[in-house]
Design an enzyme around this catalytic site. Structure first.
Site, PDB file in Angstrom:
ATOM      1  N   ARG A 184       0.840  -1.185   0.000  1.00  0.00           N
ATOM      2  CA  ARG A 184       0.000   0.000   0.000  1.00  0.00           C
ATOM      3  C   ARG A 184       0.883   1.244   0.000  1.00  0.00           C
ATOM      4  O   ARG A 184       1.927   1.271   0.642  1.00  0.00           O
ATOM      5  CB  ARG A 184      -0.905   0.032   1.234  1.00  0.00           C
ATOM      6  CG  ARG A 184      -2.055  -0.936   1.198  1.00  0.00           C
ATOM      7  CD  ARG A 184      -2.931  -0.791   2.437  1.00  0.00           C
ATOM      8  NE  ARG A 184      -2.292  -1.286   3.647  1.00  0.00           N
ATOM      9  CZ  ARG A 184      -1.730  -0.519   4.567  1.00  0.00           C
ATOM     10  NH1 ARG A 184      -1.746   0.793   4.450  1.00  0.00           N
ATOM     11  NH2 ARG A 184      -1.173  -1.048   5.636  1.00  0.00           N
TER      12      ARG A 184
ATOM     13  N   TYR B 276      -0.760  -3.901  -6.928  1.00  0.00           N
ATOM     14  CA  TYR B 276      -0.677  -4.558  -5.617  1.00  0.00           C
ATOM     15  C   TYR B 276      -2.055  -4.615  -4.964  1.00  0.00           C
ATOM     16  O   TYR B 276      -2.850  -3.670  -5.060  1.00  0.00           O
ATOM     17  CB  TYR B 276       0.308  -3.813  -4.711  1.00  0.00           C
ATOM     18  CG  TYR B 276       0.207  -4.261  -3.266  1.00  0.00           C
ATOM     19  CD1 TYR B 276       0.759  -5.470  -2.863  1.00  0.00           C
ATOM     20  CD2 TYR B 276      -0.497  -3.508  -2.331  1.00  0.00           C
ATOM     21  CE1 TYR B 276       0.627  -5.901  -1.553  1.00  0.00           C
ATOM     22  CE2 TYR B 276      -0.634  -3.937  -1.020  1.00  0.00           C
ATOM     23  CZ  TYR B 276      -0.068  -5.134  -0.635  1.00  0.00           C
ATOM     24  OH  TYR B 276      -0.207  -5.575   0.657  1.00  0.00           O
TER      25      TYR B 276
ATOM     26  N   LYS C 177      -9.358  -2.671   1.388  1.00  0.00           N
ATOM     27  CA  LYS C 177      -9.215  -1.512   2.281  1.00  0.00           C
ATOM     28  C   LYS C 177      -9.995  -0.301   1.775  1.00  0.00           C
ATOM     29  O   LYS C 177     -10.595   0.442   2.561  1.00  0.00           O
ATOM     30  CB  LYS C 177      -7.739  -1.138   2.436  1.00  0.00           C
ATOM     31  CG  LYS C 177      -6.823  -2.282   2.842  1.00  0.00           C
ATOM     32  CD  LYS C 177      -7.142  -2.872   4.197  1.00  0.00           C
ATOM     33  CE  LYS C 177      -6.019  -3.797   4.652  1.00  0.00           C
ATOM     34  NZ  LYS C 177      -6.333  -4.526   5.878  1.00  0.00           N
TER      35      LYS C 177
ATOM     36  N   HIS D  35     -11.108  -2.450  11.142  1.00  0.00           N
ATOM     37  CA  HIS D  35      -9.956  -3.284  10.786  1.00  0.00           C
ATOM     38  C   HIS D  35      -9.779  -4.340  11.887  1.00  0.00           C
ATOM     39  O   HIS D  35      -8.868  -4.282  12.691  1.00  0.00           O
ATOM     40  CB  HIS D  35      -8.718  -2.381  10.685  1.00  0.00           C
ATOM     41  CG  HIS D  35      -7.506  -3.048  10.133  1.00  0.00           C
ATOM     42  ND1 HIS D  35      -6.233  -2.640  10.460  1.00  0.00           N
ATOM     43  CD2 HIS D  35      -7.341  -4.092   9.276  1.00  0.00           C
ATOM     44  CE1 HIS D  35      -5.349  -3.391   9.826  1.00  0.00           C
ATOM     45  NE2 HIS D  35      -6.006  -4.278   9.108  1.00  0.00           N
TER      46      HIS D  35
ATOM     47  N   SER E  93      -1.672  -3.950  10.692  1.00  0.00           N
ATOM     48  CA  SER E  93      -1.264  -4.958   9.712  1.00  0.00           C
ATOM     49  C   SER E  93       0.016  -5.658  10.156  1.00  0.00           C
ATOM     50  O   SER E  93       0.928  -5.045  10.706  1.00  0.00           O
ATOM     51  CB  SER E  93      -1.027  -4.300   8.350  1.00  0.00           C
ATOM     52  OG  SER E  93      -2.237  -3.824   7.814  1.00  0.00           O
TER      53      SER E  93
ATOM     54  N   CYS F 194       0.522  -7.734  12.542  1.00  0.00           N
ATOM     55  CA  CYS F 194       0.712  -7.821  13.992  1.00  0.00           C
ATOM     56  C   CYS F 194       0.047  -9.057  14.590  1.00  0.00           C
ATOM     57  O   CYS F 194      -0.192  -9.105  15.787  1.00  0.00           O
ATOM     58  CB  CYS F 194       0.168  -6.569  14.680  1.00  0.00           C
ATOM     59  SG  CYS F 194       1.350  -5.220  14.793  1.00  0.00           S
TER      60      CYS F 194
ATOM     61  N   ASP G  64      -9.486 -10.008   9.105  1.00  0.00           N
ATOM     62  CA  ASP G  64      -8.980  -8.673   8.784  1.00  0.00           C
ATOM     63  C   ASP G  64      -9.995  -7.545   8.946  1.00  0.00           C
ATOM     64  O   ASP G  64      -9.653  -6.469   9.414  1.00  0.00           O
ATOM     65  CB  ASP G  64      -8.452  -8.663   7.345  1.00  0.00           C
ATOM     66  CG  ASP G  64      -7.608  -7.443   7.033  1.00  0.00           C
ATOM     67  OD1 ASP G  64      -6.872  -6.983   7.925  1.00  0.00           O
ATOM     68  OD2 ASP G  64      -7.677  -6.938   5.898  1.00  0.00           O
TER      69      ASP G  64
ATOM     70  N   ARG H  23       2.419 -12.075   0.048  1.00  0.00           N
ATOM     71  CA  ARG H  23       1.064 -12.424   0.454  1.00  0.00           C
ATOM     72  C   ARG H  23       0.596 -13.769  -0.092  1.00  0.00           C
ATOM     73  O   ARG H  23       1.091 -14.257  -1.097  1.00  0.00           O
ATOM     74  CB  ARG H  23       0.091 -11.345  -0.059  1.00  0.00           C
ATOM     75  CG  ARG H  23       0.337  -9.948   0.504  1.00  0.00           C
ATOM     76  CD  ARG H  23      -0.244  -9.785   1.876  1.00  0.00           C
ATOM     77  NE  ARG H  23       0.089  -8.511   2.492  1.00  0.00           N
ATOM     78  CZ  ARG H  23      -0.616  -7.975   3.480  1.00  0.00           C
ATOM     79  NH1 ARG H  23      -1.693  -8.582   3.954  1.00  0.00           N
ATOM     80  NH2 ARG H  23      -0.242  -6.831   4.015  1.00  0.00           N
TER      81      ARG H  23
END
Length: 654
Positions: A115, A264, A273, A293, A315, A317, A340, A435
């Site tokens: 991002r 991406y 998002k 989130h 993100s 974590c 998520d 990913r």
């Protein structure tokens, strides 16, 4: 399915970027010269005439501006997916991974890997609708605003002719189970087959979405890699993108998202998002719900009692690890609803209910292994698209933190194409933000109600981040308002999911800092407003920290499956057990109330729950400065009050 030519429908529709541009082009030679007015786009797949009128108008207007050679209307079928995967293979964008069933590897241009927050904007008429009144001279970090006039110029400079020589794919998609009263529908136009293949995993796409939509309104999503054909210069890794001109634009007053230059996932899968959080949070405020989130998990105790928790972590974590946990505590079971994003709404009985608006997992690969997240590893062994991971000579994948390769004859090729890779070369095998994109329904512990139209009942909200010092393993907030304050104060080490590099402690309120769709001060006030509803059953709020370190730099808590011991304490607190004691920062566990039975490692509980006065005094001062500089006059009075109460408790009780 013969060829069709684009003809404009004359209809009274809400204006989009394309409509605005075409109006300008009709009166300005400057704009008119950017597109060929007589160019037509052939519909090679699907039937334009069967589209709802608003969707057809959206497609036609953008086709006139973006000038694709052909149009493909997605139906979500297996046959279509086979065609897309063939095209992506042919073009070198993906390659098959023969070690697994229907798995693929994509490698991006090294300049398009995450991002790009600095190029992500929200455009509203009033600046204060998007960003708070920050202190003069201070750089704002709670969103990027652009005026509608400047935004039009930026879009006008990019999108006209951007799909020349390419196919425009029309993706009707549902965020949430199709037909659920909690779901929302979008239509994404893109010139990337990779985006279509990924959206097919991450959302519900196809004809049934259009049947549900009929002639209703939808979120308008436009995406282009920004590389019209013929190319003026080559592309890297068979990955067309335009990093110099990347722009991710949100226009909430039009319910529109326009993304240019990046392929991406976070920038191009516009249901994720962009829609689910940025536009989603705006819709949630308008309509009285929450778009967050957060993971959603089911937790069942040894007595068979089950509760659902939502948890917010920045993100990378550990959201996915927690959502797919294998509990080490005997008798406990964890099920996954989502890893998520959570859309949460209070029902007619005042119960907060949540759905996972996504249909897949877009997880960070590095660090995922059979020891850290076995359920994720079992999920991704089929029907998965991997991006920017290493590959093995036997047709598999590899990344840092993965279980080691057993066969000495198997070589690794890094995501950058370095053959016979080894860690001694000094570069990682997989990009830190590499990913996996995999269907949620494949998860072996997917919850039986994960697609329930009415959502699952949420009884606890958990905040957490990477805090190496000062913050205890677990504490419960005093009430809902204090819980909102704790969410607003969330901090964590920066992660590779965005373009930030290195490990610095950053503010990430509600784990939403990169994803706020509107003014953070107004966002906090929206959360606070729920306490004014007398019939609402507000869930308890907690804060966890799996990442506290000793003076030697080692983690004090074993984490992963052992986190079930903390979930057990939360579970029992919801049931009203007297296992908490008041502290300066909230309710912490009474001594001996976290079940440590069977834990082989010795844990220093005193160090885990130590509350150093100097640390918390600095924390209060830093929070005060942060709110003053970043939120200013938009800070709700209730948050300022909570900060003052925290300061008083720290000074008098620590």
């Amino acid at each position: 399915m013969g060829l069709e030519k684009i003809d404009r429908i004359t209809a009274d529709m809400s204006e989009s970027f394309a409509t605005h541009f075409l109006h300008q082009a009709a009166s300005s030679s400057k704009h008119a010269s950017r597109i060929s007015p007589h160019k037509t786009s052939a519909v090679l797949y699907g039937n334009l005439n069967k589209l709802p009128s608003k969707v057809r108008f959206f497609v036609e207007e953008n086709a006139k501006v973006c000038q694709p050679s052909t149009i493909h209307i997605c139906d979500g079928s297996d046959k279509e997916n086979d065609l897309l995967m063939y095209l992506l293979q042919r073009d070198g964008t993906i390659k098959p991974l023969k070690k697994y069933e229907n798995c693929w590897l994509a490698t991006t241009d090294p300049a398009d890997v995450a991002r790009v927050e600095s190029k992500t904007f929200i455009s509203t008429t009033e600046k204060n609708d998007t960003v708070p009144n920050k202190k003069q001279g201070v750089k704002g970090v709670l969103g990027n605003w652009m005026s509608p006039e400047d935004m039009e110029e930026e879009l006008d400079a990019r999108f006209p002719g951007c799909m020349n020589g390419r196919t425009m794919y029309v993706i009707p998609f549902s965020m949430g189970p199709v037909g659920s009263p909690m779901s929302k529908i979008g239509v994404e136009l893109t010139d990337s087959a990779y985006v279509v293949a990924s959206m097919r995993v991450m959302t519900r796409i196809g004809s049934n979405v259009l049947e549900t939509l009929q002639d209703g309104d939808f979120i308008k999503c436009l995406h282009s890699v920004g590389r019209p054909l013929p190319l003026k210069e080559g592309v890297k890794a068979s990955w067309p993108c335009n990093p110099k001109n990347t722009l991710i634009a949100h226009l909430p007053e039009r319910n529109e998202i326009c993304s240019f230059g990046s392929g991406y996932g976070g920038n191009s899968l516009l249901g994720k998002k962009c829609f689910a959080l940025r536009i989603g949070s705006i819709l949630a405020r308008r309509e009285g719900w929450l778009a967050e989130h957060m993971l959603i998990m089911g937790v069942e105790n040894p007595q068979g009692e089950k509760k659902y928790f939502a948890a917010a972590f920045p993100s990378a974590c550990g959201k996915t690890n927690l959502a797919m946990m294998e509990p080490s505590l005997p008798g406990y079971k964890v099920t996954c609803v989502g890893d998520d994003i959570a859309w949460m709404k209070f029902d007619k009985d005042g119960q907060l209910r949540a759905i996972n608006p996504e249909a897949g997992f877009f997880g960070v690969a590095p660090g995922t292994s059979m020891s850290t997240n076995p359920n994720a590893m079992r999920t991704i062994d089929r029907n998965t698209v991997f991006t920017n991971v290493g590959s093995t000579s036997d047709g598999g994948v590899y990344w840092e933190g993965m279980d080691g390769i057993q066969d000495d004859n198997v070589a690794v090729t890094s995501w950058l194409g370095i053959k016979d890779w080894s860690k001694e070369q000094g570069k990682p095998a997989a990009h830190p933000n590499s990913r996996f994109c995999t269907p949620a329904g494949q998860c072996p512990i997917i919850d039986e109600k994960w697609e329930s139209p009415e959502g699952v009942p949420i009884e606890a909200i958990i905040f957490g981040g990477r805090r190496p010092e000062g913050v205890p393993l677990i504490y419960e907030t005093f009430d809902w308002q204090h819980g909102v304050f704790v969410g607003a104060c969330l901090k964590s080490e920066a992660t590779a999911a965005a373009e930030h590099k290195g490990k610095v402690i950053m503010h990430d309120p509600f784990a939403m800092r990169p994803f706020f769709g509107y003014n953070f001060g107004h966002y906090m006030q929206h959360w606070i407003s729920f306490q004014e509803k007398p019939n609402y059953k507000l869930p308890k709020v907690f804060h966890v920290n799996w990442f506290r370190k000793s003076e030697r730099g080692s983690f004090l808590w074993p984490g992963f499956g052992e986190n079930s011991r903390v979930l057990d304490w939360i579970f029992r607190r919801i049931n009203g057990e007297d296992i908490a004691q008041k502290s300066a920062i909230g309710y912490i566990p009474k001594e001996g109330t976290i079940d440590m039975s069977g834990l082989k490692e010795k844990v220093d509980m005193d160090a885990l729950f130590d509350l150093p006065k100097d640390f918390w005094q600095k924390e209060v001062t830093e929070l005060e400065n942060y709110f003053e500089e970043q939120v200013g006059s938009d800070l709700p009075a209730e948050i300022k009050q909570e900060l003052g109460k925290l300061q008083q408790r720290v000074d008098s009780q620590l």
